[in-house]
Design a protein around this motif. Structure first.
Motif, mmCIF file in Angstrom:
data_model
loop_
_atom_site.group_PDB
_atom_site.id
_atom_site.type_symbol
_atom_site.label_atom_id
_atom_site.label_comp_id
_atom_site.label_asym_id
_atom_site.label_seq_id
_atom_site.Cartn_x
_atom_site.Cartn_y
_atom_site.Cartn_z
ATOM 1 N N LEU A 126 -15.832 -12.891 7.656
ATOM 2 C CA LEU A 126 -14.376 -12.901 7.501
ATOM 3 C C LEU A 126 -13.646 -12.477 8.775
ATOM 4 C CD1 LEU A 126 -13.812 -11.586 3.866
ATOM 5 C CD2 LEU A 126 -13.572 -13.910 4.737
ATOM 6 N N ALA A 127 -14.387 -12.023 9.785
ATOM 7 C CA ALA A 127 -13.736 -11.686 11.061
ATOM 8 C C ALA A 127 -13.057 -12.903 11.665
ATOM 9 C CB ALA A 127 -14.760 -11.117 12.034
ATOM 10 N N LEU A 128 -13.578 -14.086 11.380
ATOM 11 C CA LEU A 128 -12.926 -15.302 11.870
ATOM 12 C C LEU A 128 -11.524 -15.445 11.305
ATOM 13 C CD1 LEU A 128 -15.886 -17.848 11.799
ATOM 14 C CD2 LEU A 128 -14.403 -17.421 13.773
ATOM 15 N N GLU A 129 -11.342 -15.031 10.058
ATOM 16 C CA GLU A 129 -10.043 -15.207 9.408
ATOM 17 C C GLU A 129 -9.087 -14.050 9.673
ATOM 18 O OE1 GLU A 129 -9.315 -18.021 8.220
ATOM 19 O OE2 GLU A 129 -11.351 -18.827 8.277
ATOM 20 N N HIS A 130 -9.602 -12.833 9.795
ATOM 21 C CA HIS A 130 -8.672 -11.700 9.983
ATOM 22 C C HIS A 130 -8.499 -11.312 11.442
ATOM 23 C CE1 HIS A 130 -11.522 -8.474 10.963
ATOM 24 N NE2 HIS A 130 -12.271 -8.792 9.929
ATOM 25 N N ALA A 131 -9.315 -11.884 12.353
ATOM 26 C CA ALA A 131 -9.181 -11.531 13.769
ATOM 27 C C ALA A 131 -9.023 -12.755 14.665
ATOM 28 C CB ALA A 131 -10.396 -10.713 14.219
ATOM 29 N N VAL A 132 -9.950 -13.705 14.581
ATOM 30 C CA VAL A 132 -9.941 -14.827 15.520
ATOM 31 C C VAL A 132 -8.810 -15.812 15.216
ATOM 32 C CG1 VAL A 132 -11.283 -16.680 16.557
ATOM 33 C CG2 VAL A 132 -12.433 -14.576 15.830
ATOM 34 N N ARG A 133 -8.665 -16.205 13.960
ATOM 35 C CA ARG A 133 -7.596 -17.168 13.626
ATOM 36 C C ARG A 133 -6.208 -16.612 13.950
ATOM 37 N NH1 ARG A 133 -7.745 -21.810 10.705
ATOM 38 N NH2 ARG A 133 -9.793 -21.295 9.827
ATOM 39 N N PRO A 134 -5.894 -15.350 13.624
ATOM 40 C CA PRO A 134 -4.576 -14.817 14.003
ATOM 41 C C PRO A 134 -4.333 -14.819 15.511
ATOM 42 C CG PRO A 134 -5.534 -13.462 12.284
ATOM 43 C CD PRO A 134 -6.602 -14.410 12.726
ATOM 44 N N LEU A 135 -5.381 -14.611 16.311
ATOM 45 C CA LEU A 135 -5.226 -14.651 17.762
ATOM 46 C C LEU A 135 -4.701 -16.009 18.208
ATOM 47 C CD1 LEU A 135 -5.695 -13.709 20.717
ATOM 48 C CD2 LEU A 135 -8.077 -14.463 20.451
ATOM 49 N N PHE A 136 -5.321 -17.083 17.713
ATOM 50 C CA PHE A 136 -4.910 -18.415 18.136
ATOM 51 C C PHE A 136 -3.607 -18.856 17.474
ATOM 52 C CE2 PHE A 136 -9.363 -18.373 19.353
ATOM 53 C CZ PHE A 136 -9.256 -18.847 20.653
ATOM 54 N N SER A 137 -3.316 -18.325 16.298
ATOM 55 C CA SER A 137 -2.009 -18.596 15.697
ATOM 56 C C SER A 137 -0.905 -17.969 16.540
ATOM 57 C CB SER A 137 -1.963 -18.044 14.267
ATOM 58 O OG SER A 137 -2.877 -18.724 13.435
ATOM 59 N N TYR A 138 -1.154 -16.760 17.041
ATOM 60 C CA TYR A 138 -0.199 -16.095 17.928
ATOM 61 C C TYR A 138 0.033 -16.923 19.192
ATOM 62 C CZ TYR A 138 1.650 -12.790 21.333
ATOM 63 O OH TYR A 138 2.405 -12.192 22.310
ATOM 64 N N LEU A 139 -1.034 -17.549 19.704
ATOM 65 C CA LEU A 139 -0.930 -18.372 20.905
ATOM 66 C C LEU A 139 -0.410 -19.782 20.603
ATOM 67 C CD1 LEU A 139 -4.256 -17.265 22.630
ATOM 68 C CD2 LEU A 139 -1.930 -16.627 23.293
ATOM 69 N N ARG A 140 -0.039 -20.021 19.349
ATOM 70 C CA ARG A 140 0.568 -21.282 18.881
ATOM 71 C C ARG A 140 -0.359 -22.488 19.054
ATOM 72 N NH1 ARG A 140 4.453 -18.643 21.681
ATOM 73 N NH2 ARG A 140 4.431 -20.053 23.466
ATOM 74 N N ALA A 141 -1.666 -22.246 18.956
ATOM 75 C CA ALA A 141 -2.616 -23.347 18.938
ATOM 76 C C ALA A 141 -2.660 -23.950 17.534
ATOM 77 C CB ALA A 141 -4.004 -22.851 19.334
ATOM 78 N N VAL A 142 -3.201 -25.174 17.423
ATOM 79 C CA VAL A 142 -3.398 -25.814 16.129
ATOM 80 C C VAL A 142 -4.868 -25.620 15.763
ATOM 81 C CG1 VAL A 142 -3.268 -27.955 14.821
ATOM 82 C CG2 VAL A 142 -1.606 -27.508 16.640
ATOM 83 N N VAL A 143 -5.140 -24.663 14.880
ATOM 84 C CA VAL A 143 -6.515 -24.298 14.544
ATOM 85 C C VAL A 143 -6.991 -25.130 13.359
ATOM 86 C CG1 VAL A 143 -8.075 -22.405 13.999
ATOM 87 C CG2 VAL A 143 -5.999 -21.963 15.325
ATOM 88 N N VAL A 144 -8.184 -25.722 13.468
ATOM 89 C CA VAL A 144 -8.694 -26.550 12.378
ATOM 90 C C VAL A 144 -8.966 -25.674 11.162
ATOM 91 C CG1 VAL A 144 -9.707 -28.173 14.026
ATOM 92 C CG2 VAL A 144 -11.138 -26.382 13.028
ATOM 93 N N PRO A 145 -8.884 -26.237 9.957
ATOM 94 C CA PRO A 145 -9.042 -25.422 8.745
ATOM 95 C C PRO A 145 -10.402 -24.748 8.613
ATOM 96 C CG PRO A 145 -7.994 -27.523 8.222
ATOM 97 C CD PRO A 145 -8.450 -27.610 9.642
ATOM 98 N N THR A 146 -11.476 -25.438 9.008
ATOM 99 C CA THR A 146 -12.816 -24.893 8.823
ATOM 100 C C THR A 146 -13.239 -24.064 10.029
ATOM 101 O OG1 THR A 146 -13.486 -26.756 7.427
ATOM 102 C CG2 THR A 146 -15.253 -25.446 8.419
ATOM 103 N N ALA A 147 -13.460 -22.773 9.799
ATOM 104 C CA ALA A 147 -14.010 -21.890 10.826
ATOM 105 C C ALA A 147 -15.509 -21.751 10.560
ATOM 106 C CB ALA A 147 -13.330 -20.525 10.785
#
Length: 212
Positions: A126-147
């Motif tokens: 779950l570190a992908l969802e609570h740490a990595v995905r928020p990082l790239f959302s902050y950077l305004r990237a378009v993150v694919v749904p599947t981590a």
């Protein structure tokens, strides 16, 4: 035909590493998906462990060394990114975060990104969802749904009726990244030395591409 520029960032610390292995498998799967649509891809793999000293110097001097500068330029010009980090203490590695601390925060705006991670146990997935995905959302990237998270036990797993094994997750995430890429034109070299023109794809079309 202009090829898509795909940059793969691996933050593994050992050589060889499971982080690099996962990065390579994700890149291969994405290239296969795009090749199936008749698309060409230029893949650049960046090992962040080789840039650790340059990154530290950049924090002190404010200027990147030659190798770090080339890596930043590759990320800036990329059409899409695959990023893979080992998980330490339930979050991304310090080296992984430090790289994104030294690049322009606007570089990733609107850029398709596939996020992935490795770890010794599935408890850290779950570190992908609570740490990595928020990082790239902050950077305004378009993150694919599947981590994609790969624990030690995942490398030989085929999954079960409710959960895909690692190969299935890799294929699904690669398909999502490929779908986002085919929804936009490859950046290619700027004509006549001018700036590259950004192709704006309606959000509805990007969602439709993910369902393919």
């Amino acid at each position: 035909m202009t090829a898509y520029r795909l940059v793969v960032l691996s933050a593994g610390l050992s050589k060889p590493s499971s982080t690099r292995l996962l990065a390579d498998r994700l890149a291969d799967a994405t290239v296969r998906r795009l090749a199936g649509d008749g698309r060409e891809v230029d893949v650049t793999v960046i090992e962040l462990r080789d840039l650790a000293t340059d990154i530290a110097h950049n924090f002190v001097t404010g200027f990147p060394g030659a190798a770090l500068g080339e890596a930043i330029e590759a990320v800036t010009r990329a059409d899409g990114l695959i990023t893979v980090t080992p998980i330490f203490a339930a979050s991304y590695s310090g080296l992984f975060k430090s790289f994104f601390d030294v690049i322009d925060p606007d570089v990733l705006t609107g850029k398709p990104v596939l996020i992935a991670a490795t770890g010794g146990t599935a408890r850290h997935s779950l570190a992908l969802e609570h740490a990595v995905r928020p990082l790239f959302s902050y950077l305004r990237a378009v993150v694919v749904p599947t981590a994609v998270y790969a624990a030690t036990d995942d490398w030989g797993s085929t999954g079960d009726r409710l959960t895909d094994g690692l190969p299935g997750r890799i294929d699904r995430a690669a398909g999502e990244l490929a779908g986002l890429l085919v929804g936009r034109a490859p950046s290619g070299p700027a004509a006549d030395g001018g700036s590259e023109e950004e192709t704006v794809v309606p959000f509805a079309e990007q969602l439709a591409a993910l369902r393919v």
